[in-house]
Design a protein around this motif. Sequence first.
Motif, short mmCIF file in Angstrom:
data_model
loop_
_atom_site.label_atom_id
_atom_site.label_comp_id
_atom_site.label_asym_id
_atom_site.label_seq_id
_atom_site.Cartn_x
_atom_site.Cartn_y
_atom_site.Cartn_z
N ALA A 70 -30.47 -46.03 33.85
CA ALA A 70 -30.31 -47.13 34.80
C ALA A 70 -29.17 -48.05 34.39
CB ALA A 70 -31.61 -47.92 34.93
N LEU A 71 -29.05 -48.30 33.09
CA LEU A 71 -27.95 -49.13 32.60
C LEU A 71 -26.61 -48.45 32.83
CD1 LEU A 71 -29.49 -50.46 29.26
CD2 LEU A 71 -29.03 -51.77 31.34
N GLU A 72 -26.55 -47.13 32.58
CA GLU A 72 -25.31 -46.39 32.82
C GLU A 72 -24.95 -46.39 34.30
OE1 GLU A 72 -25.64 -42.48 31.18
OE2 GLU A 72 -26.09 -43.25 29.17
N ARG A 81 -27.25 -56.23 38.29
CA ARG A 81 -28.71 -56.48 38.25
C ARG A 81 -29.42 -55.74 39.38
NH1 ARG A 81 -32.78 -60.31 39.92
NH2 ARG A 81 -34.09 -60.89 38.16
N ASP A 82 -28.91 -55.87 40.59
CA ASP A 82 -29.55 -55.22 41.74
C ASP A 82 -29.46 -53.70 41.64
OD1 ASP A 82 -30.29 -57.68 42.73
OD2 ASP A 82 -28.60 -57.81 44.14
N PHE A 87 -32.18 -48.60 40.81
CA PHE A 87 -32.30 -47.33 40.09
C PHE A 87 -33.72 -47.17 39.52
CE2 PHE A 87 -31.88 -44.30 36.67
CZ PHE A 87 -31.01 -43.35 37.19
N ILE A 88 -34.24 -48.22 38.92
CA ILE A 88 -35.59 -48.18 38.34
C ILE A 88 -36.63 -47.89 39.42
CG2 ILE A 88 -37.40 -49.57 37.24
CD1 ILE A 88 -35.31 -48.82 35.23
N MET A 156 -37.74 -56.02 30.70
CA MET A 156 -36.97 -57.21 31.08
C MET A 156 -35.92 -56.82 32.13
SD MET A 156 -38.60 -59.29 29.29
CE MET A 156 -37.71 -60.77 29.62
N ILE A 157 -35.62 -57.77 32.99
CA ILE A 157 -34.60 -57.57 34.02
C ILE A 157 -33.36 -58.34 33.58
CG2 ILE A 157 -33.99 -57.93 36.44
CD1 ILE A 157 -37.03 -57.92 37.03
#
Length: 182
Positions: A70-72, A81-82, A87-88, A156-157
Amino acid sequence: MPKQNNKGSVMALVLLMSSVVIAASTALLSTSVMNYKMKRLNSRVKRTFYSAEGVLDEAYVITFNFIESALEYACDKENFRDAYLNFIKGNCEESGSDNGLIKSLKDKSNYLIYKGSNTAIDAELLDKSDYMQLEVVSCCTDDKIEKKLKLICRMMIPGYEVSPDEISAEDLICTIEWKLER
């Protein structure tokens, strides 16, 4: 005085002693068999518990890898952030990317060790104000023995001002609780 005949007394004594030895042997054998059955049952209970725990270990690794993905994914998006949250949750606009974290956790083919085991997996993602709470339940059964374990993680978001290069999956996930369900 007439002479007493003691020929049968030895036989009676031998029968009495034999019955005492047989009763003691039967009690000892019964205790040994019961002990064996209890140890076998205890072994099955432990195996069931550790199987359920192993599923949660794998679920945590799947979650960790999913957060890294998700970070990638969100790294090069305009709204980091959105994009991360989408993705999550499995709400990506790209085709083929609708597989969210919960769907991935429930899919047994994602598990390496417990792919075909007698384990049921349930997962739920709860939205909180500034984080998401992931609850994964693993239920393993062996005949009439059932062990149910629950893993609760806080995800955490990342904030709007956070740079994707500044955070990693280790920064975003932590285990809150790991418990045996009754």
